[in-house]
Design a protein around this motif. Structure first.
Motif, short mmCIF file in Angstrom:
data_model
loop_
_atom_site.label_atom_id
_atom_site.label_comp_id
_atom_site.label_asym_id
_atom_site.label_seq_id
_atom_site.Cartn_x
_atom_site.Cartn_y
_atom_site.Cartn_z
N ALA A 162 -14.42 -6.81 -1.01
CA ALA A 162 -13.89 -8.19 -0.94
C ALA A 162 -14.27 -8.84 0.38
CB ALA A 162 -12.38 -8.17 -1.12
N TYR A 163 -14.20 -8.07 1.45
CA TYR A 163 -14.55 -8.59 2.78
C TYR A 163 -16.02 -9.03 2.80
CZ TYR A 163 -14.96 -8.71 7.90
OH TYR A 163 -15.18 -9.09 9.21
N MET A 164 -16.91 -8.19 2.28
CA MET A 164 -18.33 -8.51 2.30
C MET A 164 -18.64 -9.70 1.40
SD MET A 164 -19.37 -6.45 4.51
CE MET A 164 -21.13 -6.79 4.40
N GLU A 165 -17.97 -9.80 0.27
CA GLU A 165 -18.17 -10.96 -0.61
C GLU A 165 -17.74 -12.25 0.09
OE1 GLU A 165 -16.03 -10.19 -4.18
OE2 GLU A 165 -17.30 -8.51 -4.78
N ALA A 166 -16.61 -12.19 0.80
CA ALA A 166 -16.12 -13.37 1.50
C ALA A 166 -17.08 -13.78 2.61
CB ALA A 166 -14.73 -13.10 2.07
N ALA A 224 -7.72 -0.28 -11.52
CA ALA A 224 -8.51 -1.16 -10.65
C ALA A 224 -7.84 -2.49 -10.38
CB ALA A 224 -9.89 -1.37 -11.25
N ASP A 225 -7.12 -3.04 -11.38
CA ASP A 225 -6.53 -4.37 -11.19
C ASP A 225 -5.37 -4.37 -10.20
OD1 ASP A 225 -4.68 -3.03 -12.69
OD2 ASP A 225 -4.70 -4.42 -14.39
N ALA A 226 -4.90 -3.18 -9.79
CA ALA A 226 -3.80 -3.13 -8.82
C ALA A 226 -4.25 -3.49 -7.42
CB ALA A 226 -3.17 -1.73 -8.82
N PHE A 227 -5.56 -3.56 -7.18
CA PHE A 227 -6.07 -3.80 -5.83
C PHE A 227 -6.31 -5.29 -5.54
CE2 PHE A 227 -7.18 0.59 -6.81
CZ PHE A 227 -6.71 1.24 -5.67
N GLY A 228 -5.89 -6.17 -6.45
CA GLY A 228 -6.08 -7.60 -6.23
C GLY A 228 -5.50 -8.12 -4.93
N PRO A 229 -4.23 -7.79 -4.61
CA PRO A 229 -3.67 -8.28 -3.35
C PRO A 229 -4.43 -7.78 -2.12
CG PRO A 229 -1.91 -7.58 -4.83
CD PRO A 229 -3.20 -7.15 -5.47
N LEU A 230 -4.96 -6.55 -2.18
CA LEU A 230 -5.72 -6.02 -1.06
C LEU A 230 -7.03 -6.79 -0.90
CD1 LEU A 230 -3.72 -3.65 -1.83
CD2 LEU A 230 -5.46 -2.11 -0.90
N ARG A 231 -7.64 -7.13 -2.02
CA ARG A 231 -8.89 -7.89 -1.96
C ARG A 231 -8.65 -9.28 -1.38
NH1 ARG A 231 -13.18 -6.05 -4.71
NH2 ARG A 231 -13.94 -8.19 -4.96
N CYS A 240 0.82 -1.21 0.00
CA CYS A 240 0.00 0.00 0.00
C CYS A 240 0.86 1.26 0.00
CB CYS A 240 -0.94 -0.01 1.20
SG CYS A 240 -2.25 -1.25 1.11
N LEU A 241 1.94 1.25 0.76
CA LEU A 241 2.81 2.42 0.80
C LEU A 241 3.46 2.65 -0.57
CD1 LEU A 241 4.48 1.93 4.29
CD2 LEU A 241 2.64 3.50 3.68
N ARG A 242 3.86 1.60 -1.22
CA ARG A 242 4.46 1.76 -2.55
C ARG A 242 3.39 2.19 -3.57
NH1 ARG A 242 9.59 0.23 -2.53
NH2 ARG A 242 10.32 -1.18 -0.89
N MET A 243 2.16 1.73 -3.38
CA MET A 243 1.08 2.18 -4.25
C MET A 243 0.86 3.68 -4.09
SD MET A 243 -2.89 0.90 -4.36
CE MET A 243 -2.44 -0.79 -4.77
N ALA A 244 0.91 4.17 -2.85
CA ALA A 244 0.76 5.61 -2.62
C ALA A 244 1.88 6.38 -3.31
CB ALA A 244 0.76 5.89 -1.12
N ALA A 245 3.09 5.84 -3.27
CA ALA A 245 4.22 6.49 -3.94
C ALA A 245 3.99 6.54 -5.45
CB ALA A 245 5.52 5.77 -3.61
N ASP A 246 3.46 5.44 -6.01
CA ASP A 246 3.18 5.41 -7.45
C ASP A 246 2.14 6.46 -7.85
OD1 ASP A 246 4.97 3.34 -7.72
OD2 ASP A 246 3.43 1.76 -7.74
#
Length: 409
Positions: free
Chosen positions: A151-155, A80-87, A64-70
């Motif tokens: 993702a949490y709610m789907e799970a 949108a596809d960058a959030f896969g690991p978070l999901r 997440c920190l590196r995503m903020a830097a990007d």
């Protein structure tokens, strides 16, 4: 040149240093500090096993920190596809029972510390850059929270929803011996009926939240492997230590494949697994499960190693476990060794090593002559010698009967 490309070339600079480079350089140390504060300020994370903290949690924080830097570098939203690991991480937290509010708080805490690091040492001349940077950081935080929450709610829906109820109903019907219903989830002409016993993971010590999470993690990992074997999802009723699994299959699988399945499951769950299996048609499942339960109990009581077993692997044990007036007498054959644990242990080791005195001595860390002496003492006390091949079946049966009659030893 497009406007976006021009903006990307004009890097945001704070305190005479590119803002994105500033965040990337701080990411490892900042990740550690974020995790420390999460553990200190969000109770649900402090109760997670250390394996989760040092593994998935730490990786997601740094991601997440590196995503903020990007985002600060590109000066535009994340794809949108960058959030896969978070999901994926949020879904795992849902399975572990971590509250959603704890997850949202963690993302907010991480982005707040990211902003604090970026704005440190900034001066009046950096105001415009900081205003733009905080807009990008707020936007990526919003995207992170949306991705994790959905993702949490789907799970949770999957865990608590109709699919689980249908699987449960199908398993109850099969265990009750009801006629096969091809409309049920996981229906098949054959099933691999399994009884499994999972050893305790070290993280399960104690009775607190950490132990419960470790037990659920173990079960989740075991089920994820078992689900991929059959023609459909596994029908499973597992608690922290044991349970029943029905794997739907179209044809009878090779026994070696089932053994490999249990080894993979044990590796994924990170615990030893003792199991018994039988391939059965739906109507025969209740009887197969009863027999599997007896087999696993025999394996555990007689001290066999973990792994997958079937009836032919424990024929003698199984026969000796049947009610018989001879069983207590057979167990008493070794009663003269009750107060000689070193002789009993030598007997077990000698038989396990195929009557090889040198291998037995190496296993016991004694001289081969000591093994010879103990074998003679066993003969003197019981009238049976493990060195005489005609006595070996009697002694082996006596050891099994003893284990069945005195399971606590």
């Amino acid at each position: 040149m497009t406007g976006n490309k021009k903006r990307e070339e004009q890097r945001l600079v704070v305190a005479e240093q590119p803002a994105a480079a500033r965040l990337r350089a701080a990411a490892p140390e900042l990740s550690r500090r974020v995790v420390e504060r999460m553990l200190a300020e969000i109770p649900a994370y402090s109760e997670l096993p250390q394996e989760e903290i040092a593994g998935d949690i730490a990786r997601i924080v740094q991601y997440c920190l590196r995503m903020a830097a990007d985002v600060v570098e590109r000066r535009r939203p994340v794809e949108a596809d960058a959030f896969g690991p978070l999901r994926d991480s949020a879904a795992q937290r849902a399975d572990e029972g971590v509250p959603l509010e704890a997850i949202v708080s963690a993302y907010q805490l991480g982005m707040a510390m990211c902003w604090e690091r970026l704005s440190a040492d900034a001066g009046p001349d950096d105001l415009a850059a900081l205003q733009e940077a905080i807009g990008h950081i707020f936007e990526v935080q919003r995207q992170m929270v949306v991705a994790a929450t959905s993702a949490y709610m789907e799970a949770r829906k999957l865990l608590d929803g109709q699919d689980q109820e249908d699987r449960h109903a199908a398993m109850v019907a099969l265990l009750a011996g009801e006629p096969a219903d091809r409309t049920r989830p996981g229906s098949a002409p054959l099933y691999v009926a399994m009884t499994v016993v999972l050893a305790r993971h070290p993280d399960e010590s104690g009775t607190g939240t950490k132990a419960r999470i470790a037990a659920r993690r173990k079960i989740r990992r075991a089920r994820s492997v078992l689900d991929r074997f059959g023609t459909g999802p596994a029908l499973a009723k597992l608690d922290g230590s044991n349970g029943t699994v029905l794997l739907p299959v179209e044809t009878r699988p090779d026994w070696r494949d089932l053994c490999r399945l249990i080894r993979r499951t044990a590796k994924s769950a990170d615990v030893a697994i003792t199991a018994a299996a039988e391939v059965a048609e739906p109507a025969a499942i209740p009887a197969a499960v009863r027999q599997n339960t007896e087999i696993t109990e025999l394996v555990l009581r007689t001290g066999r190693p973990a792994g997958l077993y079937r009836l032919q692997d424990v024929l003698l044990d199984y026969q000796l476990s049947r009610p018989s007036a001879a069983l207590p007498g057979l167990a008493d054959v070794l009663s003269p060794l009750d107060h000689k644990p070193e002789l009993l242990h030598t007997l077990e080791t000698y038989l396990r090593h195929g009557l090889d005195r040198r291998a037995t001595a190496a296993a016991l860390h004694v001289h081969p002559n000591t093994v010879d002496y103990r074998v003679r003492r066993i003969d003197e006390l019981t009238g049976l010698s493990p060195a005489r091949h005609m006595d070996v079946p009697h002694l082996s049966a006596a050891l099994i009967a003893r284990a069945l009659q005195r399971p606590g030893e």
